[in-house]
Scaffold this active site. Structure first.
Site, PDB file in Angstrom:
ATOM      1  N   SER A   1      67.821   1.957 111.632  1.00 39.03           N
ATOM      2  CA  SER A   1      69.192   2.912 111.138  1.00 39.03           C
ATOM      3  C   SER A   1      69.251   4.130 111.593  1.00 39.03           C
ATOM      4  CB  SER A   1      69.257   2.761 109.691  1.00 39.03           C
ATOM      5  OG  SER A   1      70.491   3.576 109.381  1.00 39.03           O
TER       6      SER A   1
ATOM      7  N   TYR B   1      66.461   4.564 100.995  1.00 44.68           N
ATOM      8  CA  TYR B   1      67.176   4.057 102.097  1.00 44.68           C
ATOM      9  C   TYR B   1      66.710   5.012 103.544  1.00 44.68           C
ATOM     10  CZ  TYR B   1      70.078   1.210 105.495  1.00 44.68           C
ATOM     11  OH  TYR B   1      70.510   0.498 106.446  1.00 44.68           O
TER      12      TYR B   1
ATOM     13  N   ALA C   1      64.351   7.061 103.708  1.00 43.24           N
ATOM     14  CA  ALA C   1      62.795   6.978 104.026  1.00 43.24           C
ATOM     15  C   ALA C   1      62.494   5.528 104.301  1.00 43.24           C
ATOM     16  CB  ALA C   1      62.174   7.336 102.695  1.00 43.24           C
TER      17      ALA C   1
ATOM     18  N   LYS D   1      63.951   3.487 106.287  1.00 42.11           N
ATOM     19  CA  LYS D   1      64.153   3.240 107.573  1.00 42.11           C
ATOM     20  C   LYS D   1      63.343   3.988 108.539  1.00 42.11           C
ATOM     21  CE  LYS D   1      67.083  -0.328 107.460  1.00 42.11           C
ATOM     22  NZ  LYS D   1      66.899  -1.612 107.987  1.00 42.11           N
TER      23      LYS D   1
END
Length: 264
Positions: free
Chosen positions: A159, A172, A174, A176
């Site tokens: 991402s 989220y 962290a 990715k």
């Protein structure tokens, strides 16, 4: 364009996680259209079956990537069925709708989001279990199958949030960022055994996950200077490029596919 690529994966066996919807489903369809036998894996077994029914030479699997035993069994079944594995596209992932709502509420109230102090352990662990632990489980299983054959390509879906971190979305981002680093480390190890690992890092993309994003937060992503939300097919095309022989010299790459929102 698709006709020009027909046959690019002839004779190949591919497994796609998160293939019941979104980027995973688009990748499964693209791989099948280009000649691959595809195992359509998703935690939602019905969704996996629905996608597999559309495709020639496809088989559905119900797999929770957060459960290592389920991942290992899926890869074992693949080998039993086909005797080989050439391509993995790991698109399974989760977001946190509750945290998104908190961010959207703050935007509407014109105040800074307050998420970290409210974030529970289970919400943190859920995102990490799927996005980071799940990536490890899939990479480990893929290397176990591919390395002895000295051949294979794995593409993980990361991402852009790993670089341009969204305020109030620490778990989220962290998860990715960790998945990117994990994929790059495995890439440097696996290439010695003929296995390539790369990552596509999408920006905002029109998936079911995006459809659950509150309107205020979606508007925050709007920027007339860049391309709008990507389609799942556009991101799948990047993933298939990384999985193809055209990307033979790409190892450990993280390709931003964010429409020009930022560069790194």
């Amino acid at each position: 364009m698709e006709g020009e690529r027909a046959g690019r994966f002839d004779g190949r066996v591919a497994l796609v996680t998160g293939a019941g919807s979104g980027i995973g489903a688009a990748a499964a369809r693209r791989l099948a259209a280009q000649g691959a036998r595809v195992l359509v894996a998703d935690i939602d077994g019905r969704a996996a079956q629905a996608v597999a029914k559309e495709l020639p030479r496809a088989h559905p699997l119900t797999v929770d990537v957060a459960q290592p035993a389920q991942v290992d069994e899926a890869f074992d079944e693949l080998v039993r069925r086909h005797g080989r594995l050439d391509v993995v596209v790991h698109a399974a992932g989760v977001d946190d709708p509750a945290a998104k709502e908190w961010i959207a509420e703050a935007l509407l109230a014109d105040r800074p989001p307050e998420v970290t102090a409210r974030l529970g352990d289970e919400a943190w662990r859920r995102v990490m279990r799927v996005n980071l632990d799940g990536t490890f489980h899939v990479l480990r299983a893929a290397v176990r199958v591919m390395a002895p054959r000295r051949s294979g390509a794995v593409v993980t879906v990361g991402s852009s949030s790993a670089f341009d971190t969204l305020v109030g979305y620490p778990h989220y981002a962290a998860s990715k960022a960790g998945a990117h680093a994990l994929s790059q480390s495995v890439a440097k190890e696996a290439i010695a055994f003929g296995v390539r690992v790369n990552t596509v890092a999408p920006g905002p993309t029109e998936t079911g996950m995006a459809a659950r994003t509150p309107a205020a937060l979606r508007q925050g992503f709007a920027d007339g200077r860049v391309r709008p939300y990507a389609t799942p097919e556009e991101i799948a095309d990047v993933a298939l490029f990384l999985a193809s022989e055209e990307a033979a010299n790409l190892v450990g790459a993280v390709l931003l596919a964010n429409g020009g929102r930022f560069t790194v």
